[in-house]
Design an enzyme around this catalytic site. Sequence first.
Site, PDB file in Angstrom:
ATOM      1  N   ASP A 209       1.649   4.198   1.340  1.00 25.10           N
ATOM      2  CA  ASP A 209       0.364   3.903   0.709  1.00 25.10           C
ATOM      3  C   ASP A 209      -0.722   4.834   1.236  1.00 25.10           C
ATOM      4  O   ASP A 209      -0.927   4.938   2.441  1.00 25.10           O
ATOM      5  CB  ASP A 209      -0.023   2.449   1.000  1.00 25.10           C
ATOM      6  CG  ASP A 209      -1.347   2.082   0.352  1.00 25.10           C
ATOM      7  OD1 ASP A 209      -1.369   1.890  -0.875  1.00 25.10           O
ATOM      8  OD2 ASP A 209      -2.369   2.001   1.072  1.00 25.10           O
TER       9      ASP A 209
ATOM     10  N   LYS B 112      -5.200   6.144  -4.403  1.00 19.89           N
ATOM     11  CA  LYS B 112      -6.241   5.314  -5.008  1.00 19.89           C
ATOM     12  C   LYS B 112      -7.460   6.140  -5.385  1.00 19.89           C
ATOM     13  O   LYS B 112      -7.850   7.061  -4.657  1.00 19.89           O
ATOM     14  CB  LYS B 112      -6.669   4.206  -4.040  1.00 19.89           C
ATOM     15  CG  LYS B 112      -5.537   3.384  -3.457  1.00 19.89           C
ATOM     16  CD  LYS B 112      -6.050   2.263  -2.565  1.00 19.89           C
ATOM     17  CE  LYS B 112      -4.941   1.677  -1.722  1.00 19.89           C
ATOM     18  NZ  LYS B 112      -4.588   2.501  -0.560  1.00 19.89           N
TER      19      LYS B 112
ATOM     20  N   HIS C   3      -9.463   1.926  -6.356  1.00 22.43           N
ATOM     21  CA  HIS C   3      -9.617   1.423  -4.985  1.00 22.43           C
ATOM     22  C   HIS C   3     -10.421   0.135  -4.912  1.00 22.43           C
ATOM     23  O   HIS C   3     -10.168  -0.722  -4.068  1.00 22.43           O
ATOM     24  CB  HIS C   3     -10.259   2.506  -4.105  1.00 22.43           C
ATOM     25  CG  HIS C   3      -9.869   2.424  -2.672  1.00 22.43           C
ATOM     26  ND1 HIS C   3      -9.758   3.514  -1.852  1.00 22.43           N
ATOM     27  CD2 HIS C   3      -9.552   1.375  -1.887  1.00 22.43           C
ATOM     28  CE1 HIS C   3      -9.403   3.146  -0.640  1.00 22.43           C
ATOM     29  NE2 HIS C   3      -9.269   1.840  -0.645  1.00 22.43           N
TER      30      HIS C   3
ATOM     31  N   TYR D 130      -8.881   8.174   2.135  1.00 23.11           N
ATOM     32  CA  TYR D 130      -8.313   8.301   3.488  1.00 23.11           C
ATOM     33  C   TYR D 130      -8.292   9.753   3.950  1.00 23.11           C
ATOM     34  O   TYR D 130      -8.009  10.032   5.115  1.00 23.11           O
ATOM     35  CB  TYR D 130      -6.891   7.743   3.551  1.00 23.11           C
ATOM     36  CG  TYR D 130      -6.735   6.279   3.203  1.00 23.11           C
ATOM     37  CD1 TYR D 130      -7.845   5.446   3.010  1.00 23.11           C
ATOM     38  CD2 TYR D 130      -5.472   5.719   3.049  1.00 23.11           C
ATOM     39  CE1 TYR D 130      -7.683   4.115   2.673  1.00 23.11           C
ATOM     40  CE2 TYR D 130      -5.302   4.383   2.727  1.00 23.11           C
ATOM     41  CZ  TYR D 130      -6.413   3.585   2.532  1.00 23.11           C
ATOM     42  OH  TYR D 130      -6.243   2.263   2.202  1.00 23.11           O
TER      43      TYR D 130
END
Length: 282
Positions: free
Chosen positions: A49, A79, A112, A54
């Site tokens: 994931d 996402k 997200h 990120y």
Amino acid sequence: MMEPPAIPVRKAHDGLELPAIGFGTYKVNGFTGAEAIKSALEVGYRLIDSAFNYENEGIVGKAIRESEVPREDIIVASKLPGRHHQYDQARVTIEESVARMGLDYIDLYLIHWPNPSQGQFVEAWQALVDAQKQGIVKHIGVSNFLPGHIDLLIRATGVTPAVNQVELHPFFQQNEQRAYDDAHGIITEAWSPLGRANQMLKDPTIVRIAEKHGVSPVAAILRWHLQLGDVAIPKSMHAERQRANLELTGFELDEQDMQDIAAMDNPEGYTFGQNPHWHEED
């Protein structure tokens, strides 16, 4: 390379199958992050994931490309951030995610969070639907969406998300959301499956259940997720802990254990969206 442990599989309405334990990569960055992801794949994780926010899609892609695990055996997720919900921006962002990973496609792409103040999440969803038709993402879903948000997506596009990734752990059990997801064939995925700041690992109920079964508090919580029916995505940089987080089939929580953990639910103690994990982007 190890054979993946026998972890149950969750199925969505669109045919997507996810292992009940995946590998989270929040704050897994740089070359050390790539090594941690490769290690996770080696010990048996098949769901990785990630997210645009990120800032590690490149490292995730590098790990997948360098792993001995065949690409078709790996499910990689990313996402779309809240600031790129406008349709054209969303399409470009998805393309950037795929290119940054250096892969031909991303298996699962999520919005997200709904970013309700902007109110463009239906537009963003249409962008995901079209990217799926284009073939650069295989399955699409959402994260941190409430039932009302998902209803809007379904009404506007006729397409139901395959996954809803939400904060979910013994202190915040999301019973209504899970029931809604189950009724719509949506896999519920748990981010922060172990709660925060190790507070839960010291909880007397969790510690007692763990001791009863001769396992760690982490294993007891992940086993709870396994029996609850969601997909948990714990994170660890260390191969031994990564392996331990997958070794959950040698014991089972009994009905009393499940009732005791159910009694820990404290939704009033948690405010939806307070966690910077996904909210840092506005």
